[in-house]
Design a protein around this motif. Structure first.
Motif, PDB file in Angstrom:
ATOM      1  N   LEU A 172       0.830  -1.204   0.000  1.00 57.93           N
ATOM      2  CA  LEU A 172       0.000   0.000   0.000  1.00 57.93           C
ATOM      3  C   LEU A 172       0.860   1.249   0.000  1.00 57.93           C
ATOM      4  N   VAL A 173       1.845   1.289   0.895  1.00 58.56           N
ATOM      5  CA  VAL A 173       2.730   2.458   0.980  1.00 58.56           C
ATOM      6  C   VAL A 173       3.486   2.640  -0.331  1.00 58.56           C
ATOM      7  N   THR A 174       3.988   1.547  -0.877  1.00 58.40           N
ATOM      8  CA  THR A 174       4.746   1.630  -2.123  1.00 58.40           C
ATOM      9  C   THR A 174       3.889   2.188  -3.255  1.00 58.40           C
ATOM     10  N   SER A 175       2.639   1.737  -3.347  1.00 61.88           N
ATOM     11  CA  SER A 175       1.768   2.210  -4.428  1.00 61.88           C
ATOM     12  C   SER A 175       1.503   3.705  -4.312  1.00 61.88           C
ATOM     13  N   LEU A 176       1.278   4.179  -3.110  1.00 62.54           N
ATOM     14  CA  LEU A 176       1.017   5.607  -2.904  1.00 62.54           C
ATOM     15  C   LEU A 176       2.274   6.437  -3.140  1.00 62.54           C
ATOM     16  N   ARG A 177       3.410   5.910  -2.693  1.00 62.32           N
ATOM     17  CA  ARG A 177       4.680   6.637  -2.865  1.00 62.32           C
ATOM     18  C   ARG A 177       5.036   6.749  -4.344  1.00 62.32           C
ATOM     19  N   GLU A 178       4.894   5.650  -5.078  1.00 55.23           N
ATOM     20  CA  GLU A 178       5.248   5.667  -6.499  1.00 55.23           C
ATOM     21  C   GLU A 178       4.312   6.550  -7.311  1.00 55.23           C
ATOM     22  N   ALA A 179       3.082   6.718  -6.838  1.00 54.43           N
ATOM     23  CA  ALA A 179       2.132   7.596  -7.527  1.00 54.43           C
ATOM     24  C   ALA A 179       2.317   9.061  -7.140  1.00 54.43           C
ATOM     25  N   GLY A 180       3.246   9.329  -6.221  1.00 54.37           N
ATOM     26  CA  GLY A 180       3.473  10.705  -5.784  1.00 54.37           C
ATOM     27  C   GLY A 180       2.429  11.220  -4.830  1.00 54.37           C
ATOM     28  N   LEU A 181       1.629  10.307  -4.263  1.00 59.92           N
ATOM     29  CA  LEU A 181       0.557  10.718  -3.351  1.00 59.92           C
ATOM     30  C   LEU A 181       1.001  10.703  -1.898  1.00 59.92           C
ATOM     31  N   LEU A 182       2.095  10.023  -1.609  1.00 58.98           N
ATOM     32  CA  LEU A 182       2.666   9.948  -0.262  1.00 58.98           C
ATOM     33  C   LEU A 182       4.125  10.347  -0.381  1.00 58.98           C
ATOM     34  N   VAL A 183       4.533  11.357   0.389  1.00 57.63           N
ATOM     35  CA  VAL A 183       5.892  11.883   0.297  1.00 57.63           C
ATOM     36  C   VAL A 183       6.550  11.806   1.672  1.00 57.63           C
ATOM     37  N   PRO A 184       7.651  11.053   1.803  1.00 59.85           N
ATOM     38  CA  PRO A 184       8.369  11.034   3.078  1.00 59.85           C
ATOM     39  C   PRO A 184       8.922  12.422   3.389  1.00 59.85           C
ATOM     40  N   ASP A 185       9.033  12.736   4.669  1.00 58.73           N
ATOM     41  CA  ASP A 185       9.577  14.038   5.052  1.00 58.73           C
ATOM     42  C   ASP A 185      11.098  14.020   4.944  1.00 58.73           C
ATOM     43  N   ALA A 186      11.700  15.187   5.020  1.00 54.55           N
ATOM     44  CA  ALA A 186      13.144  15.315   4.820  1.00 54.55           C
ATOM     45  C   ALA A 186      13.953  14.580   5.883  1.00 54.55           C
ATOM     46  N   LEU A 187      13.442  14.496   7.106  1.00 54.97           N
ATOM     47  CA  LEU A 187      14.165  13.840   8.191  1.00 54.97           C
ATOM     48  C   LEU A 187      13.823  12.357   8.307  1.00 54.97           C
ATOM     49  N   ARG A 188      12.948  11.889   7.434  1.00 60.14           N
ATOM     50  CA  ARG A 188      12.576  10.474   7.388  1.00 60.14           C
ATOM     51  C   ARG A 188      11.957   9.997   8.697  1.00 60.14           C
ATOM     52  N   LEU A 189      11.039  10.819   9.216  1.00 57.70           N
ATOM     53  CA  LEU A 189      10.313  10.482  10.441  1.00 57.70           C
ATOM     54  C   LEU A 189       8.902   9.993  10.150  1.00 57.70           C
ATOM     55  N   GLY A 190       8.388  10.230   8.948  1.00 56.64           N
ATOM     56  CA  GLY A 190       7.013   9.869   8.631  1.00 56.64           C
ATOM     57  C   GLY A 190       6.615  10.419   7.281  1.00 56.64           C
ATOM     58  N   MET A 191       5.378  10.936   7.181  1.00 54.50           N
ATOM     59  CA  MET A 191       4.848  11.485   5.929  1.00 54.50           C
ATOM     60  C   MET A 191       4.713  13.002   6.034  1.00 54.50           C
ATOM     61  N   GLN A 192       4.764  13.643   4.887  1.00 55.70           N
ATOM     62  CA  GLN A 192       4.439  15.066   4.832  1.00 55.70           C
ATOM     63  C   GLN A 192       2.922  15.221   4.826  1.00 55.70           C
ATOM     64  N   THR A 193       2.406  16.023   5.762  1.00 55.15           N
ATOM     65  CA  THR A 193       0.967  16.244   5.884  1.00 55.15           C
ATOM     66  C   THR A 193       0.696  17.714   6.158  1.00 55.15           C
ATOM     67  N   ASN A 194      -0.589  18.086   6.052  1.00 57.96           N
ATOM     68  CA  ASN A 194      -0.958  19.430   6.491  1.00 57.96           C
ATOM     69  C   ASN A 194      -1.438  19.369   7.940  1.00 57.96           C
ATOM     70  N   ALA A 195      -1.986  20.451   8.435  1.00 60.57           N
ATOM     71  CA  ALA A 195      -2.362  20.523   9.851  1.00 60.57           C
ATOM     72  C   ALA A 195      -3.478  19.561  10.220  1.00 60.57           C
ATOM     73  N   HIS A 196      -4.245  19.082   9.238  1.00 57.86           N
ATOM     74  CA  HIS A 196      -5.347  18.159   9.508  1.00 57.86           C
ATOM     75  C   HIS A 196      -4.962  16.691   9.293  1.00 57.86           C
ATOM     76  N   GLY A 197      -3.715  16.451   8.922  1.00 57.08           N
ATOM     77  CA  GLY A 197      -3.310  15.078   8.641  1.00 57.08           C
ATOM     78  C   GLY A 197      -3.548  14.663   7.212  1.00 57.08           C
ATOM     79  N   ALA A 198      -3.907  15.601   6.322  1.00 53.29           N
ATOM     80  CA  ALA A 198      -4.056  15.282   4.897  1.00 53.29           C
ATOM     81  C   ALA A 198      -2.679  15.091   4.282  1.00 53.29           C
ATOM     82  N   LEU A 199      -2.518  14.055   3.469  1.00 50.54           N
ATOM     83  CA  LEU A 199      -1.238  13.796   2.833  1.00 50.54           C
ATOM     84  C   LEU A 199      -0.912  14.887   1.820  1.00 50.54           C
ATOM     85  N   MET A 200       0.350  15.318   1.823  1.00 50.31           N
ATOM     86  CA  MET A 200       0.845  16.254   0.820  1.00 50.31           C
ATOM     87  C   MET A 200       1.429  15.450  -0.331  1.00 50.31           C
TER      88      MET A 200
END
Length: 447
Positions: free
Chosen positions: A371-399
């Motif tokens: 699941l993670v791989t499919s979202l990452r490869e589609a550009g829908l899930l972006v790891p953060d620069a420090l590799r702690l998790g996902m990039q999100t907005n203030a509501h938890g929406a994926l960037m």
């Protein structure tokens, strides 16, 4: 927790269905609270573990009303908390909520999530082939297993006495009482493993390899408090050094008044996200390099009875600490040889069993879930620069890869560490669940 918060939303009726995708035999306990061992204790007192932010005594009242084993010094077993969560979820799944939402459990795994062409909905595909058209998708994925702790040769991963997941059912049961054991890591997982070995009557030598040589700090007495000093001292500080000096000053002042350091740190808990967010990326990286391991020791503490049990094993000579970093693990007949490096010097240790007690994998660039791989490869899930998790907005929406917040994909829990850093314990998770439930409901259009 999100499921429970959705079921308790006021208003309605909401003409929607909520689908829970969870492959485990019972939804609710997850990985952390599924272990069937009474000696595995929660590292937080019952008073802080309610699933509901506005009912802080809900779990404590549930314990008192059930036939749960007594919680010594208010520290219950993980198994008891798993029963609590399972009961909450079961209640939601067996009947429609008063707000009209209906809930369905799929004992299956999600392997992909794709957006519709207009980007306003998604289809979640399960391993069984089932497709779930969805207006909103929440990734409540929890923690992922750590990467192999040593290389380059990873033949040890399939060795019969290497234990990469100490939480797996029966993980310790094939360890004979007299067998030698080596643990990689000295945090809360290592403490649990030692307690499990002790409960099984283990008498063989146990070596704990630790980078910093520290055990989790012990919880202090219940009921101690200290006023939150974020607004007075820390607001506006943008460097780790400033915050560290201010906190140390408060701890010294408190000590002079006979106040322990624990309530001083605990008073900042509601403000930890703001402190973290005020640091620019370079300062956050500085904290991770120099202070994160010490913070973990003082922040994520161990119940007093656990500390006493581990100290007893140390005093008896059953357990010993070895400073260093594991570099290699090599099968050696029925045993495993482990190379430990400290200050440029390497030595080999041999044990019949090796147990990985390192922390979870946080880097979503390296997580290989379908699941993670499919979202990452589609550009829908972006790891953060420090590799702690996902990039999100203030509501938890994926960037997404273009920096746009999704109106369909959301997350909560450890995946939101880039925003809060502290995003794994019940008080933070229940607040995130309540806020996300409200946000999702705000997007619903009721005809």
């Amino acid at each position: 927790m999100l499921l429970v918060q959705l079921a308790n939303l006021p208003g309605g009726p909401y003409p929607f269905d909520v689908h829970l995708v969870e492959p485990r035999p019972a939804p609710g306990p997850g990985l952390a609270y599924s272990a069937r061992r009474q000696e595995y204790l929660l590292n937080v007192r019952t008073t802080a573990l309610s699933a509901f932010p506005n009912q802080p005594d809900h779990f404590a009242r549930w314990v008192a009303a059930t036939d749960s084993p007594p919680c010594e010094q208010q520290f219950c077993s993980r198994q008891v908390y798993g029963r609590y969560l399972q009961e909450l979820v079961s209640t939601v799944l067996t009947q429609p909520a008063t707000n009209g939402l209906r809930f369905f459990w799929h004992q299956d795994s999600a392997v992909a999530a794709t957006l519709t062409p207009d980007g306003r909905a998604a289809t979640v595909r399960l391993a069984s082939g089932t497709a779930l058209p969805s207006d909103q998708v929440v990734l409540a994925l929890g923690n992922f297993p750590p990467l192999p702790p040593a290389g380059p040769d990873q033949a040890y991963l399939t060795h019969s006495t290497y234990h990469g997941n100490p939480w797996a059912p029966g993980a310790l049961r094939n360890i004979a009482p007299q067998d030698s054991v080596l643990l990689i890591g000295s945090g809360l997982t290592a403490v649990d493993v030692l307690l499990g070995l002790d409960a099984d009557g283990h008498t063989g030598p146990v070596t704990v390899v630790s980078r910093n040589g520290r055990w989790p700090a012990e919880h202090g007495p219940a009921g101690l408090s200290y006023p939150n000093f974020y607004a007075a001292d820390l607001a506006g500080m943008s460097t780790v050094g400033e915050v560290l000096r201010a906190v140390r000053h408060r701890i010294r002042e408190a000590a002079a008044q006979g106040i322990d350091w624990r309530p001083v740190l605990d008073s900042l808990r509601p403000s930890l996200g703001k402190i973290w967010a005020a640091w620019p990326l370079a300062e956050q990286a500085r904290f991770l390099r120099h202070l994160a391991s010490i913070w973990s020791v003082v922040r994520h503490r161990s119940p007093p009875q656990n500390t006493a049990a581990v100290q007893g094993m140390l005093d008896a000579g059953i357990v010993r600490m070895q400073l260093g970093r594991v570099r290699q693990t090599v099968p050696q007949g029925p045993d495993l040889a482990v190379q430990v490096q400290q200050q440029g010097q390497a030595r080999w240790l041999t044990a019949r069993h090796v147990i990985s007690c390192t922390g979870p994998l946080l880097d979503y660039g390296r997580i290989d879930s379908a699941l993670v791989t499919s979202l990452r490869e589609a550009g829908l899930l972006v790891p953060d620069a420090l590799r702690l998790g996902m990039q999100t907005n203030a509501h938890g929406a994926l960037m997404d890869a273009r920096g746009q917040a999704s109106g369909v994909l959301f997350t909560l829990g450890p995946s939101r560490r880039p925003a809060y850093f502290e995003s794994t314990a019940v008080p933070e998770l229940r607040q995130q669940a309540a806020a996300l439930a409200q946000h999702l409901a705000g997007d619903w259009v009721v005809e």
